[in-house]
Design an enzyme around this catalytic site. Structure first.
Site, mmCIF file in Angstrom:
data_model
loop_
_atom_site.group_PDB
_atom_site.id
_atom_site.type_symbol
_atom_site.label_atom_id
_atom_site.label_comp_id
_atom_site.label_asym_id
_atom_site.label_seq_id
_atom_site.Cartn_x
_atom_site.Cartn_y
_atom_site.Cartn_z
ATOM 1 N N SER A 1 20.167 10.722 9.225
ATOM 2 C CA SER A 1 18.762 10.435 9.469
ATOM 3 C C SER A 1 18.223 11.297 10.620
ATOM 4 C CB SER A 1 18.576 8.940 9.733
ATOM 5 O OG SER A 1 17.219 8.580 9.654
ATOM 6 N N ASP B 1 20.946 12.296 4.455
ATOM 7 C CA ASP B 1 19.557 11.864 4.267
ATOM 8 C C ASP B 1 18.721 12.145 5.518
ATOM 9 O OD1 ASP B 1 17.848 10.987 2.245
ATOM 10 O OD2 ASP B 1 17.671 8.998 3.119
ATOM 11 N N ASP C 1 21.352 26.790 10.508
ATOM 12 C CA ASP C 1 21.893 26.072 11.661
ATOM 13 C C ASP C 1 23.415 26.084 11.721
ATOM 14 O OD1 ASP C 1 19.302 25.542 12.379
ATOM 15 O OD2 ASP C 1 19.269 23.545 11.486
ATOM 16 N N HIS D 1 35.725 13.365 -4.834
ATOM 17 C CA HIS D 1 35.642 13.047 -6.258
ATOM 18 C C HIS D 1 34.241 13.134 -6.847
ATOM 19 C CE1 HIS D 1 34.301 9.670 -4.012
ATOM 20 N NE2 HIS D 1 34.169 8.860 -5.046
#
Length: 345
Positions: free
Chosen positions: A197, A221, A238, A298
């Site tokens: 976040s 996210d 970055d 996976h």
């Protein structure tokens, strides 16, 4: 068209209007379901955010930041805590201090091993679930240095203040890692910075402070409100390899819903996640998925050529693994991966 058993021929102008109407409806449905760019102005000024403490917090995107706090953060990067965990101390942290070589030399830090840095988001701290979960996944998989960064000094302030201070916190992390490297000889190319976040933008700024020379930067996210079109947001330069995992990127989602990294993954379309009924659940799913991939590697995505392919789930391009602990990972493109409802997804 058929009307009461008779065939009725529609006039051309009526047919054109009907086609146009259907096109508009289809466009609206697509825009509302696709990971498309969104302007911060599209967010309501006030919206509610349920923190991991279960409390509901009201975010005011037009609030005046507390500049006194931000200036203090800019002056003193030592406000951030750096907590080392290794296989020798998997549950009890050792504090590493910037400009204090003894704190590092007397710790269990091993410059010959890869280093993973975990950075929490807004309203969080070193004990927030993301930290022990990802830490345990890494130490259970391989012998590494795990450094948990606690930046609660700023993260517990209102959202507008936290956003404004993120670049300074990120630069502070970059300065610390530069000091760590100078004391121990650990190479920047052995470091993986992982942020959730607002923490995703923190690690982006840290990587930028280090000239994009860290091996990997992963944004889980990355926060959306006040970050669209923000030059301080996580970006593809970055780190040597930058990855973003988008799980709550709807038009008013908590995350950025568009591609911003070298490789961007959109699990289940990138907007809502199986088994989630709330936006915060969708948002948190990013770090839950990442932790699972560190252990199992996976979740394999297929490359997508457009946002429409992501939305319609018809990406048929090359396969590429999401997340994992591969320090030499490289690639580019947008990928969709479909997951289950429960760990390990």
């Amino acid at each position: 068209m058929l009307e009461h058993g008779k065939i009725v021929v529609m006039k051309p102008n009526i047919m054109m209007k009907l086609v146009a109407l259907l096109f508009v409806v289809a466009t609206v449905l697509f825009v509302n379901s696709s990971p498309v760019p969104k302007d911060d102005a599209e967010y309501n000024r006030f919206f509610e955010y349920t923190g991991e403490d279960g409390e509901i917090h009201t975010i005011d995107l037009e609030a005046e930041p507390n500049m006194e706090v931000i200036e203090e953060i800019e002056r003193n990067p030592a406000n951030n805590q750096y907590l080392l965990f290794t296989r020798s101390n998997p549950n009890t942290a050792q504090s590493l201090l910037i400009n204090n070589a003894a704190s590092i030399s007397s710790s269990n830090f091993n410059a010959r091993l890869p280093t993973v840095v975990i950075v929490h988001g807004w309203l969080s701290n070193q004990n927030t679930d993301i930290n022990p979960v990802i830490r345990a996944a890494y130490l259970g998989k391989s012998d590494v240095n795990v450094i948990v960064m606690d930046w609660r000094r700023l993260a517990l302030y209102d959202y507008a203040t936290a956003v404004r201070g993120v670049p300074a916190v990120g630069r502070g992390l970059g300065e610390f890692l530069r000091f760590l490297s100078s004391v121990t000889g650990a190479g920047l190319d052995s470091m993986h910075l992982v942020g959730f976040s607002l923490g995703a933008h923190v690690v982006g700024n840290a990587g930028r402070e280090l000239g994009g020379r860290v091996a990997r930067v992963t944004g889980l996210d990355p926060a959306g409100p006040l970050w669209n079109y923000n030059s301080n947001a996580l970006g593809a330069n970055d780190g040597i390899y930058v990855e973003a995992i988008h799980t709550d990127g709807g038009l008013v989602g908590l995350g950025i819903g568009t591609a911003i990294a070298n490789v961007d993954f959109f699990p289940n379309g990138g907007n809502s996640q199986p088994g989630c009924l709330t936006g915060i659940c969708d948002h948190n799913r990013a770090w839950e998925l990442f932790a699972a991939t560190v252990t199992y590697n996976h979740l394999i995505g297929n490359e997508c050529s457009s946002n429409l392919q992501i939305t319609l789930n018809n990406c048929r391009g090359r396969e590429f693994p999401m997340g994992n602990d591969d320090l030499r990972k490289s690639g580019s493109g947008m990928f969709r991966v479909d997951t289950g409802r429960r760990y390990p997804f």
